[in-house]
Motif scaffolding. Structure first.
Motif, PDB file in Angstrom:
ATOM      1  N   ARG A   1       0.836  -1.210   0.000  1.00  0.00           N
ATOM      2  CA  ARG A   1       0.000   0.000   0.000  1.00  0.00           C
ATOM      3  C   ARG A   1       0.869   1.257   0.000  1.00  0.00           C
ATOM      4  O   ARG A   1       0.601   2.205  -0.728  1.00  0.00           O
ATOM      5  N   VAL A   2       1.905   1.285   0.838  1.00  0.00           N
ATOM      6  CA  VAL A   2       2.810   2.434   0.882  1.00  0.00           C
ATOM      7  C   VAL A   2       3.480   2.620  -0.481  1.00  0.00           C
ATOM      8  O   VAL A   2       3.587   3.740  -0.981  1.00  0.00           O
ATOM      9  N   ALA A   3       3.918   1.524  -1.092  1.00  0.00           N
ATOM     10  CA  ALA A   3       4.564   1.613  -2.411  1.00  0.00           C
ATOM     11  C   ALA A   3       3.603   2.152  -3.465  1.00  0.00           C
ATOM     12  O   ALA A   3       3.959   3.042  -4.237  1.00  0.00           O
ATOM     13  N   LYS A   4       2.415   1.606  -3.501  1.00  0.00           N
ATOM     14  CA  LYS A   4       1.439   2.010  -4.527  1.00  0.00           C
ATOM     15  C   LYS A   4       1.002   3.469  -4.369  1.00  0.00           C
ATOM     16  O   LYS A   4       0.715   4.132  -5.350  1.00  0.00           O
ATOM     17  N   THR A   5       0.934   3.951  -3.123  1.00  0.00           N
ATOM     18  CA  THR A   5       0.461   5.320  -2.880  1.00  0.00           C
ATOM     19  C   THR A   5       1.609   6.299  -2.667  1.00  0.00           C
ATOM     20  O   THR A   5       1.366   7.472  -2.387  1.00  0.00           O
ATOM     21  N   ARG A   6       2.839   5.801  -2.758  1.00  0.00           N
ATOM     22  CA  ARG A   6       4.037   6.605  -2.506  1.00  0.00           C
ATOM     23  C   ARG A   6       3.976   7.248  -1.124  1.00  0.00           C
ATOM     24  O   ARG A   6       4.364   8.383  -0.915  1.00  0.00           O
ATOM     25  N   GLY A   7       3.449   6.478  -0.153  1.00  0.00           N
ATOM     26  CA  GLY A   7       3.413   6.896   1.227  1.00  0.00           C
ATOM     27  C   GLY A   7       2.155   7.627   1.656  1.00  0.00           C
ATOM     28  O   GLY A   7       1.995   7.948   2.836  1.00  0.00           O
TER      29      GLY A   7
ATOM     30  N   ILE B   1      -0.833   7.042   2.701  1.00  0.00           N
ATOM     31  CA  ILE B   1      -1.733   6.040   3.258  1.00  0.00           C
ATOM     32  C   ILE B   1      -2.707   6.718   4.212  1.00  0.00           C
ATOM     33  O   ILE B   1      -2.509   7.873   4.596  1.00  0.00           O
ATOM     34  N   ASP B   2      -3.717   5.980   4.613  1.00  0.00           N
ATOM     35  CA  ASP B   2      -4.636   6.533   5.614  1.00  0.00           C
ATOM     36  C   ASP B   2      -4.368   5.881   6.969  1.00  0.00           C
ATOM     37  O   ASP B   2      -3.583   4.935   7.088  1.00  0.00           O
ATOM     38  N   ALA B   3      -5.015   6.399   7.969  1.00  0.00           N
ATOM     39  CA  ALA B   3      -4.805   5.908   9.335  1.00  0.00           C
ATOM     40  C   ALA B   3      -5.117   4.426   9.463  1.00  0.00           C
ATOM     41  O   ALA B   3      -4.458   3.708  10.220  1.00  0.00           O
ATOM     42  N   GLY B   4      -6.091   3.934   8.712  1.00  0.00           N
ATOM     43  CA  GLY B   4      -6.453   2.527   8.778  1.00  0.00           C
ATOM     44  C   GLY B   4      -5.325   1.610   8.342  1.00  0.00           C
ATOM     45  O   GLY B   4      -5.139   0.530   8.922  1.00  0.00           O
ATOM     46  N   ASP B   5      -4.566   2.017   7.325  1.00  0.00           N
ATOM     47  CA  ASP B   5      -3.417   1.223   6.871  1.00  0.00           C
ATOM     48  C   ASP B   5      -2.392   1.102   7.993  1.00  0.00           C
ATOM     49  O   ASP B   5      -1.854   0.024   8.256  1.00  0.00           O
TER      50      ASP B   5
END
Length: 185
Positions: free
Chosen positions: A120-126, A128-132
């Motif tokens: 998730r971090v890779a796909k969003t380039r960091g 992320i939301d609090a749930g992640d």
């Protein structure tokens, strides 16, 4: 074919040769990635130091799972091939698990949380939301281990950038694996 020459250990700059010799001793081979970047001994040393220092809290298996997930996210055939080889040979990961890693999952419950988070971090380039963040923490990862996950992911990004940019030839000992899709420009 690589965009720049991949030197042998003997062709590499003298300052890089001891680092390459260490990879040869530990892995039984000098991966083309390390040979390629040995043309810049400073880059090789920085990457080798990062590689040797990171991820100890995560264990080798989880490290390899993260590398596979991030390589897939970044469309890096070289790294998904290399880490599939290393995951199986050095960490005893199954082919089934490594295939799941490519989609951001693992058949090991705790590793699954780390791999999902890294993917998730890779796909969003960091971004992320609090749930992640809470999901990886709820799986039992400490703040220090979450930092290690992101640091390991950062190392993967560096190697993915080099290998995608220079089209590093996949080593003959690695299985040739192509990522499922390439990121678009």
């Amino acid at each position: 074919m690589a965009r720049v020459a991949i030197p042998t250990k003997e062709q590499a700059p003298a300052k890089a040769q001891p680092i390459l010799a260490n990879y040869e001793k530990v892995l039984g081979t000098i991966p083309n990635f390390f040979a390629l970047i040995s043309q810049s001994p400073d880059a090789l040393k920085a990457i080798a130091d990062m590689h040797g220092t990171l991820g100890k809290s995560l264990g080798h298996g989880t490290r390899e799972r993260i590398h596979i997930a991030v390589a897939e996210a970044n469309g890096c055939d070289y790294c998904v091939s290399a880490h599939t080889y290393l995951g199986g040979k050095l960490s005893g990961l199954t082919q089934e698990d490594m295939e799941l890693n490519r989609d951001g999952h693992s058949n090991d419950p705790k590793a699954d949380a780390a791999v999902q988070f890294a993917h998730r971090v890779a796909k969003t380039r960091g971004h992320i939301d609090a749930g992640d963040f809470e999901a990886v923490r709820a799986a039992g990862f400490s703040d220090a281990e979450i930092i290690d996950i992101v640091a390991e992911l950062g190392f993967s990004f560096v190697t993915n950038l080099f290998n995608n940019t220079f089209k590093t030839d996949i080593d003959s000992v690695f299985p040739v694996i192509h990522t499922k899709s390439k990121p678009t420009a």
